[in-house]
Design an enzyme around this catalytic site. Structure first.
Site, PDB file in Angstrom:
ATOM      1  N   ASP A 136       0.845  -1.191   0.000  1.00  0.00           N
ATOM      2  CA  ASP A 136       0.000   0.000   0.000  1.00  0.00           C
ATOM      3  C   ASP A 136       0.884   1.245   0.000  1.00  0.00           C
ATOM      4  O   ASP A 136       1.989   1.212  -0.541  1.00  0.00           O
ATOM      5  CB  ASP A 136      -0.930  -0.040   1.221  1.00  0.00           C
ATOM      6  CG  ASP A 136      -2.274   0.616   0.961  1.00  0.00           C
ATOM      7  OD1 ASP A 136      -2.312   1.850   0.889  1.00  0.00           O
ATOM      8  OD2 ASP A 136      -3.281  -0.101   0.825  1.00  0.00           O
ATOM      9  N   HIS A 138      -3.460   6.032   3.910  1.00  0.00           N
ATOM     10  CA  HIS A 138      -4.288   4.915   3.479  1.00  0.00           C
ATOM     11  C   HIS A 138      -3.761   3.581   4.012  1.00  0.00           C
ATOM     12  O   HIS A 138      -4.502   2.778   4.583  1.00  0.00           O
ATOM     13  CB  HIS A 138      -4.337   4.897   1.952  1.00  0.00           C
ATOM     14  CG  HIS A 138      -5.241   3.875   1.350  1.00  0.00           C
ATOM     15  ND1 HIS A 138      -4.817   2.610   1.008  1.00  0.00           N
ATOM     16  CD2 HIS A 138      -6.546   3.936   1.002  1.00  0.00           C
ATOM     17  CE1 HIS A 138      -5.822   1.930   0.485  1.00  0.00           C
ATOM     18  NE2 HIS A 138      -6.880   2.712   0.462  1.00  0.00           N
ATOM     19  N   SER A 147     -11.104  -0.999  -0.314  1.00  0.00           N
ATOM     20  CA  SER A 147      -9.794  -1.039   0.347  1.00  0.00           C
ATOM     21  C   SER A 147      -9.933  -1.382   1.823  1.00  0.00           C
ATOM     22  O   SER A 147      -9.040  -1.993   2.409  1.00  0.00           O
ATOM     23  CB  SER A 147      -9.093   0.320   0.236  1.00  0.00           C
ATOM     24  OG  SER A 147      -8.557   0.522  -1.039  1.00  0.00           O
TER      25      SER A 147
END
Length: 542
Positions: free
Chosen positions: A139, A173, A350
């Protein structure tokens, strides 16, 4: 030509519980100066904050104060900060901090997959037992956070080849994704699906949430080379164009016994149009919208985002769908760790994927790691066979995937690690070279299988207003252990959590802690603290 992936299409509605970076892109060709939050306190009797700030270039005031203190808060660049500190009307400038709610909360996603109904998980007891599994998060990177057990860092973003011990999360994120899967159960923040599982942070996406096919393939190549120590991989990004190399790389990792979990994508289309969601042997996850952590369709999302129009207990309106989806999981308004040391709130497939990643880690924790493709597919079959049906599939694709359910203690019965597990035989030491059982460590001394080697991690916090810093070595081990500190300035201390005030002598210090477990085996961890003087001495860690 490199093919790009963007997590903006996989994570929506970024709403920080503290202050989290957004997912928007900077307009093409316009550089974006980094800004941090500060509180500016003015001398009593000086002009009002709004009038004062108008004399400085482009200061964006976020709040003004006039009773308890006279001043304002703002997002400042380094140049703006230095300019304000020189202004005679300013008493002082302090970096904005992060506050934490007392106690720990069970996030709605963990509740909805029935973790609390599984007594073997002990979810929410706050005892910080850590699931004995290693999860690789591919990620934007995973930040250092007191609520995460990050044991390894690899950077595959904007480099010719993946670099170990590098790659921080400059977006947020990846840190949220990691927390959903494995946030610690320690009476702080929230709780992950597989609390305290070891996190290997592999950075494949940059601060704009973008990455190339070659960067993802490079990361998967690193994972496959270290397949003996990686149990589950989470990929919350989507790629288009010619993706044959991604398919081959994912399948090669699976053949080595690594479970690969991927997000379905947020384009509200058939997931077969996106890679790696369209790879048959990967576990592809769609998103359920759930606002209250329980079935029934009565929850709402006003507490998270007043513009969220999704209906409770239905497929999220952004989620991809189709016959290639293996399982659904909560992905709307999911609270977990943030890259600023606080906590964040994201929505997207996600966020659905790491729920399944954590569940897979529960199944294969301890000595149950798959050895080959057949073992990986058996994990997928167990996840699907134990799924629940009490949700509404609004995709009209003719196939209703099961919703993740981990209440069955016969299947989801984790093995817990005794503290932070040491490197296993064949696992890379800090030099990057595998150590066979009994082989030499970088110091030249042989080790027995399971002996601790190398360095662990210290959580460090300094307040930027003094030379006092706090240190926490909880990630190194558990009860019946000793911790001996050397702060690098002649001072020493003992204990798992300590506070130290560095002398007025400025410079860089390298505090270390030696952790000794109940069997007499040791692990040493180090941090770096720099002490400087800008309108008064202060220290910061990095």
């Amino acid at each position: 030509m490199k093919r790009k992936a963007a997590i903006a299409a996989l994570s929506l509605a970024v709403i920080s519980l503290t202050v989290a970076k957004g997912m928007g892109a900077t307009p093409s060709g316009q550089p974006s100066a980094h800004k941090d939050g500060y509180i500016v306190v003015m001398k009593d009797g000086d002009k009002a904050p709004a009038t004062f700030s108008s004399g400085h270039s482009h200061i964006d005031i976020t709040a003004s104060y006039g009773a308890a203190i006279h001043g304002f808060s703002a997002k400042l660049t380094t140049d703006q900060l230095n300019d304000l500190r020189k202004d005679p009307a300013v008493a002082y400038v302090q970096r904005d901090g992060v506050g934490h709610a007392d106690g720990q909360k069970i996030p709605t996603g963990v509740s909805r997959i029935r973790a609390l109904d599984n007594k073997a998980l002990k979810t929410g007891d706050g005892k910080d037992q850590r699931v004995d599994a290693n999860i690789a998060i591919l990620d934007t990177g995973v930040a250092d956070h007191s609520d995460l057990n990050v044991v390894k860092r690899v950077n595959c973003s904007h480099v010719d080849r993946c670099v170990e011990d590098a790659g921080n999360d400059d977006d947020g994120h990846g840190t949220n994704v990691a927390g959903i899967a494995a946030e610690r159960d320690n009476n702080e923040g929230y709780v992950g699906v597989a609390p305290g599982a070891r996190i290997t942070s592999i950075k494949t996406l940059d601060d704009q949430g973008s990455g190339s096919t070659s960067e993802l393939v490079g990361a998967l190549d690193w994972v496959t080379a270290h397949a003996s120590t990686i149990d589950v991989v989470n990929i919350s990004a989507g790629y288009s164009g010619d993706t044959r190399a991604i398919t081959d790389a994912v399948n090669r990792a699976i053949a080595k016994g690594v479970v690969v979990v991927v997000s379905a994508g947020n384009d509200h289309q058939d997931a077969r149009k996106q890679s790696p969601a369209n790879i048959p042997d990967a576990i592809t996850v769609s998103s359920l919208s759930d606002g209250d952590g329980k079935p029934g369709g009565q929850g709402g999302f006003g507490w998270c985002n007043k513009n969220n129009k999704n209906k409770d207990d239905t497929l999220s309106d952004f989620s991809n769908f189709g016959p290639g989806i293996d399982i659904a999981a909560p992905g709307d308004c999911i609270q977990a760790t943030g890259s600023d040391g606080g906590y964040s709130n994201y929505s997207g497939t996600s966020q659905a994927a790491p729920h399944v990643t954590g569940a897979a880690a529960l199944i294969i924790s301890g000595s149950a790691k798959p050895k080959d493709r057949a073992g990986v597919l058996a994990v997928r079959d167990k996840l699907r066979a134990n799924g629940q049906d009490n949700w509404t599939d609004t995709s009209h694709d003719g196939v209703k995937e099961p919703l993740l359910d981990i209440h069955n203690s016969a299947v989801f019965k984790p093995a817990f690690a005794d503290g932070d597990a040491p490197p296993q035989p064949g696992e890379p030491t800090p030099s990057g070279q595998p150590t066979p059982p009994g082989g030499p460590t970088p110091s030249g001394e042989p080790t027995s299988p399971g002996d601790p080697t190398g360095f662990g991690r210290i959580s460090t916090s300094c307040d930027f207003s003094s030379t006092t810093c706090g240190f926490d070595a909880s990630a190194l081990g558990g009860a019946n252990s000793t911790y001996t500190w050397d702060f690098g300035d002649g001072a020493k201390a003992t204990g798992v959590k300590v506070t130290h005030t560095f002398s007025k002598k400025l410079g860089t210090y390298a505090p270390t802690v030696t952790y000794t477990d109940r069997n007499g085996k040791t692990v040493t961890a180090a941090a770096t603290v720099n002490c400087a003087d800008f309108y008064g001495p202060f220290c910061y860690a990095y």
